[in-house]
Design an enzyme around this catalytic site. Structure first.
Site, short mmCIF file in Angstrom:
data_model
loop_
_atom_site.label_atom_id
_atom_site.label_comp_id
_atom_site.label_asym_id
_atom_site.label_seq_id
_atom_site.Cartn_x
_atom_site.Cartn_y
_atom_site.Cartn_z
CG ASP A 29 -2.07 -0.96 1.09
OD1 ASP A 29 -2.22 -1.56 0.01
OD2 ASP A 29 -2.81 -1.13 2.08
CB THR A 32 -0.38 1.62 -3.95
OG1 THR A 32 -0.22 0.21 -4.14
CG2 THR A 32 -1.51 2.11 -4.84
CG ASP A 66 -0.31 -0.15 -11.73
OD1 ASP A 66 -1.02 -0.19 -10.72
OD2 ASP A 66 -0.68 -0.52 -12.85
CG ASP A 69 1.14 -1.77 -6.42
OD1 ASP A 69 1.23 -2.49 -7.42
OD2 ASP A 69 0.39 -0.77 -6.36
N GLY A 70 1.76 -4.87 -6.76
CA GLY A 70 1.10 -6.15 -6.97
C GLY A 70 2.05 -7.32 -6.81
CG ASP A 91 -4.07 2.19 -11.49
OD1 ASP A 91 -2.98 2.55 -10.99
OD2 ASP A 91 -4.33 1.01 -11.79
#
Length: 224
Positions: A29, A32, A66, A69-70, A91
């Site tokens: 988080d 992000t 982007d 973080d995933g 986003d």
């Protein structure tokens, strides 16, 4: 296409960096939020002043968050609804800042109301394209279409063109024309994508309604 191939490539490349952040105790988080803040700052500080090259460099560096973080969430086994919601929401914020920054340039020193309007259209249509898929899925439809221009394509086309246009500052003549061309292309592609998704949702909803009606009719006949 970009989502399928480029995302997979950069995910592999960025996996060691994601692992490093995890060892340092950084949360997905936090990445992000930091990434979005960097994109917004790069877009709203540099683009309205016409500093497209440096703005693109800053934005590009933070856009990769982007993927990071995933990747971190998967390595930690912490994929969650909140993480997906936060990522998707921010986003939209980042996209709005990019096209908003371009609109501010054309509304000010860029002195081109038409391109200002095109930039605003790119901003709005990008948000609506994302909304159509989210809303369709929320009412139980698969929305089995991606469309001509998704978020990855919108960002790549716009940022590459902005970066190239910024080379005008370094004495490259005529290069700034690529940005208006890119904005018109993104606007047209976004409109086509919006129509594709709306047509798909209309078809899927009609099929789902017909299926529900048939099931209700069958149940009524069985009860009788």
């Amino acid at each position: 296409m970009l989502n399928k191939y480029a995302r997979a490539f950069f995910t592999r490349v960025l996996t060691p960096f994601a692992a490093f952040l995890i060892r340092r105790g950084v949360s997905p988080d936090a990445v992000t939020l930091l990434g979005t803040a960097g994109v917004v700052a790069g877009a709203l500080v540099f683009f309205p002043r016409g500093e497209f090259f440096w703005g693109t460099i800053v934005i590009t560096l933070f856009v990769f968050s982007d993927l990071v973080d995933g990747n971190m969430a998967r390595q930690l086994g912490r994929t969650s609804r909140w993480g997906a919601f936060l990522d998707s929401t921010l986003d939209r914020v980042a996209d709005g800042a990019i096209f908003g920054g371009l609109a501010l340039w054309y509304a000010g020193s860029g002195d081109d109301n038409m391109l200002c309007a095109v930039s605003i259209f790119c901003l709005a249509s990008g948000q609506v394209v994302s909304y159509t898929k989210a809303r369709g899925e929320a009412i139980g439809l698969p929305v089995a279409v991606n469309g001509l221009v998704e978020r990855a394509e919108r960002l790549v086309i716009t940022l590459v063109a902005a970066g190239l246009a910024g080379l005008h500052e370094f004495g490259v003549p005529g290069i700034q024309i690529v940005l208006p061309i890119a904005l018109w292309a993104v606007a047209a592609g976004s409109l086509v994508t919006l129509i594709q998704r709306m047509v798909t949702v209309r078809r899927e909803s009609a099929e789902a309604d017909a299926e529900s009606a048939a099931e209700a009719s069958q149940e009524s006949g069985t009860a009788s």
